[in-house]
Write an enzyme that holds these catalytic residues in place. Structure first.
Site, mmCIF file in Angstrom:
data_model
loop_
_atom_site.group_PDB
_atom_site.id
_atom_site.type_symbol
_atom_site.label_atom_id
_atom_site.label_comp_id
_atom_site.label_asym_id
_atom_site.label_seq_id
_atom_site.Cartn_x
_atom_site.Cartn_y
_atom_site.Cartn_z
ATOM 1 N N THR A 28 0.853 -1.199 0.000
ATOM 2 C CA THR A 28 0.000 0.000 0.000
ATOM 3 C C THR A 28 0.887 1.246 0.000
ATOM 4 O O THR A 28 1.976 1.230 0.572
ATOM 5 C CB THR A 28 -0.906 -0.026 1.247
ATOM 6 O OG1 THR A 28 -1.785 -1.151 1.140
ATOM 7 C CG2 THR A 28 -1.733 1.246 1.371
ATOM 8 N N SER A 30 2.148 5.110 -2.212
ATOM 9 C CA SER A 30 2.398 5.625 -3.564
ATOM 10 C C SER A 30 3.437 4.796 -4.313
ATOM 11 O O SER A 30 3.361 4.655 -5.547
ATOM 12 C CB SER A 30 2.837 7.092 -3.499
ATOM 13 O OG SER A 30 3.990 7.229 -2.697
ATOM 14 N N THR A 31 4.415 4.217 -3.613
ATOM 15 C CA THR A 31 5.418 3.394 -4.303
ATOM 16 C C THR A 31 4.802 2.059 -4.716
ATOM 17 O O THR A 31 5.034 1.574 -5.829
ATOM 18 C CB THR A 31 6.656 3.179 -3.404
ATOM 19 O OG1 THR A 31 6.957 4.404 -2.723
ATOM 20 C CG2 THR A 31 7.857 2.758 -4.224
ATOM 21 N N LYS A 96 6.668 1.207 9.101
ATOM 22 C CA LYS A 96 5.613 1.242 8.094
ATOM 23 C C LYS A 96 4.311 1.696 8.740
ATOM 24 O O LYS A 96 4.178 1.701 9.947
ATOM 25 C CB LYS A 96 5.430 -0.152 7.467
ATOM 26 C CG LYS A 96 6.530 -0.465 6.456
ATOM 27 C CD LYS A 96 6.295 -1.802 5.746
ATOM 28 C CE LYS A 96 4.943 -1.940 5.103
ATOM 29 N NZ LYS A 96 4.620 -0.865 4.130
ATOM 30 N N GLU A 105 -0.584 -5.121 6.156
ATOM 31 C CA GLU A 105 0.747 -5.239 5.540
ATOM 32 C C GLU A 105 1.607 -6.247 6.292
ATOM 33 O O GLU A 105 2.326 -7.047 5.688
ATOM 34 C CB GLU A 105 1.442 -3.869 5.514
ATOM 35 C CG GLU A 105 0.817 -2.908 4.516
ATOM 36 C CD GLU A 105 1.375 -1.503 4.593
ATOM 37 O OE1 GLU A 105 1.338 -0.820 3.571
ATOM 38 O OE2 GLU A 105 1.838 -1.083 5.665
ATOM 39 N N LYS A 123 14.425 7.300 2.176
ATOM 40 C CA LYS A 123 13.812 6.566 3.306
ATOM 41 C C LYS A 123 14.863 5.777 4.115
ATOM 42 O O LYS A 123 14.559 5.236 5.165
ATOM 43 C CB LYS A 123 12.760 5.581 2.789
ATOM 44 C CG LYS A 123 11.677 6.183 1.903
ATOM 45 C CD LYS A 123 10.594 6.835 2.706
ATOM 46 C CE LYS A 123 9.444 7.331 1.864
ATOM 47 N NZ LYS A 123 8.477 6.308 1.529
#
Ligand code: 5RP
Length: 237
Positions: A28, A30-31, A96, A105, A123
């Site tokens: 989940t 944008s990447t 995360k 996740e 990151k």
């Protein structure tokens, strides 16, 4: 070279790990969304895989791309999960949950033989904790859980700790896909992630937290060098 270009470069490298017939956990954010777009192209060109999404947002994005989906009830063991991350350190420990999906996740990643994270190289951190640590909690007894979480943070040596409750885009208290509340712990640095993880798990109202320790096997990180997106790998692909 923009953020979307870097995310796409990391996603494209991850796509080379996907083989026909794979059972794939799909992350989940944008990447992960960049990965879903590329995966969708491959699926429409004939690649046969089945995906397990880590959030409702990802389920919808995958369905839009025509990616065949299943649940962990149907497929309790997966070959590979590709997901984004908010932070990654040199030991492949992660924070995360910036997209509020940390519980699913983590369940999906733990059901996978391998988890590979994809991210902008920004990151990568020396010490986890500049990104607020998401903690998913049961909405029952929130005040008591809040206090117990504060104690756990203090006992874990996290200086400058403060807790906030995550809100949605409309400003209302956010409710996760699992129906829980989300707290964000603003810590600055987490000196002992394993110790903090154990203390948070010991609080009855904590459903899960965003520290992923010993779960990711590799991180694909993309950074700009001039006009190029250069991809480096932490760990083994
Ligand atoms: C969602 C997550 C995301 O993977 C994380 O927030 C990274 O997102 P992005 O790729 O948009 O930076 O953990 O819960």
């Amino acid at each position: 070279m923009s953020g979307p270009d870097l995310r796409r470069a990391a996603a494209a490298r991850a796509l080379t790990l996907v083989e026909p017939g794979m059972r794939l956990g799909i992350g989940t954010g944008s990447t992960a969304a960049a990965f879903i777009l590329l995966l969708g192209e491959r699926v429409r060109a004939g690649l046969d895989i089945v995906g397990v999404p880590t959030s409702e947002a990802t389920r919808i994005a995958c369905e839009r791309e025509g990616i065949r989906l299943a649940t962990l009830d149907e497929l309790p063991e997966l070959d590979l999960t590709i997901d984004g991350t908010d932070e990654v350190d040199g030991q492949l420990r992660l924070i995360k949950g910036g997209g509020a999906a940390l519980l699913r996740e983590k369940i999906v990643a733990m059901a996978s033989r391998r988890m590979v994270v994809i991210a902008d190289a920004a990151k990568r951190v020396e010490t986890l904790g500049a990104f607020p640590l998401p903690i998913e909690v049961n909405r029952f007894g929130l005040g008591a859980t809040w206090r117990a979480v504060e104690t756990a943070l203090a006992e874990s040596g996290c200086a400058g700790r403060s807790l906030t409750r995550r809100r949605d885009a409309a400003g209302a208290p956010l409710v996760t896909d699992g129906g829980h509340a989300l707290l964000d712990a603003h810590l600055g640095a987490i000196p002992d992630p394993e110790g903090l993880s154990a203390r948070l798990w010991a609080v009855p109202g904590v459903v899960e937290h965003g520290l992923f320790l010993g779960i990711a096997g590799a991180a694909i990180l993309a950074e700009a060098r001039g006009e190029e997106a250069v991809v480096t790998v932490l760990g083994a692909l």
